[in-house]
Design a protein around this motif. Structure first.
Motif, short mmCIF file in Angstrom:
data_model
loop_
_atom_site.label_atom_id
_atom_site.label_comp_id
_atom_site.label_asym_id
_atom_site.label_seq_id
_atom_site.Cartn_x
_atom_site.Cartn_y
_atom_site.Cartn_z
N ALA A 1 24.65 14.85 111.44
CA ALA A 1 23.67 14.11 112.25
C ALA A 1 23.50 12.69 111.71
CB ALA A 1 22.33 14.85 112.25
N VAL A 2 23.54 12.53 110.38
CA VAL A 2 23.43 11.19 109.79
C VAL A 2 24.64 10.35 110.21
CG1 VAL A 2 23.53 9.92 107.60
CG2 VAL A 2 22.01 11.86 107.83
N ILE A 3 25.81 10.96 110.16
CA ILE A 3 27.03 10.24 110.55
C ILE A 3 26.95 9.82 112.02
CG2 ILE A 3 29.52 10.51 110.94
CD1 ILE A 3 29.55 12.29 108.42
N ASP A 4 26.40 10.70 112.85
CA ASP A 4 26.29 10.42 114.29
C ASP A 4 25.09 9.53 114.62
OD1 ASP A 4 28.51 12.00 114.62
OD2 ASP A 4 27.38 13.77 115.25
N GLY A 5 24.22 9.26 113.65
CA GLY A 5 23.06 8.40 113.87
C GLY A 5 21.89 9.10 114.53
N LYS A 6 21.79 10.40 114.42
CA LYS A 6 20.71 11.17 115.04
C LYS A 6 19.67 11.49 113.97
CE LYS A 6 23.95 13.29 118.23
NZ LYS A 6 24.63 14.53 118.59
N VAL A 7 18.69 10.61 113.83
CA VAL A 7 17.71 10.71 112.75
C VAL A 7 16.83 11.95 112.91
CG1 VAL A 7 15.77 9.57 111.63
CG2 VAL A 7 17.71 8.22 112.44
N GLU A 8 16.34 12.22 114.12
CA GLU A 8 15.45 13.37 114.33
C GLU A 8 16.16 14.68 114.02
OE1 GLU A 8 15.97 11.15 116.93
OE2 GLU A 8 14.18 9.93 116.65
N GLU A 9 17.42 14.79 114.43
CA GLU A 9 18.16 16.02 114.17
C GLU A 9 18.39 16.20 112.67
OE1 GLU A 9 22.43 18.03 115.31
OE2 GLU A 9 21.58 16.53 116.66
N ASN A 10 18.64 15.09 111.97
CA ASN A 10 18.81 15.16 110.51
C ASN A 10 17.53 15.65 109.85
OD1 ASN A 10 19.85 14.74 107.86
ND2 ASN A 10 18.80 12.78 107.81
N GLN A 11 16.38 15.16 110.28
CA GLN A 11 15.11 15.58 109.70
C GLN A 11 14.86 17.07 109.96
OE1 GLN A 11 12.45 12.79 111.48
NE2 GLN A 11 12.73 11.27 109.87
#
Length: 74
Positions: free
Chosen positions: A33-43
């Motif tokens: 998710a970090v690589i894809d730029g999805k901050v909410e999913e990473n959290q």
């Protein structure tokens, strides 16, 4: 009585391994998710990973207690 303790140790060890595997899965999903730029999913994945860590730590404590009981009884 000893057979129940042995079964308890085996079951607890299985839960520990399962929780560790889930934590690693959530870690990899959060990293992606970090690589894809999805901050909410990473959290969200980090929260799941933290809960998995808490679970395996609690199960590990139970496993240690069961092993102690098995050693004291044997």
């Amino acid at each position: 009585m000893n057979i129940l303790l042995i079964i308890g140790v085996v079951v607890a060890a299985g839960f520990v391994l399962f929780s560790l595997a889930r934590g690693l899965f959530y870690f990899s999903q959060g990293h992606q998710a970090v690589i894809d730029g999805k901050v909410e999913e990473n959290q969200m994945m980090q929260n799941k990973m933290m809960m998995s860590r808490v679970k395996w730590q609690a199960i590990t404590i139970i496993l240690i207690v069961l092993i102690g009981l098995l050693a004291a009884g044997g």
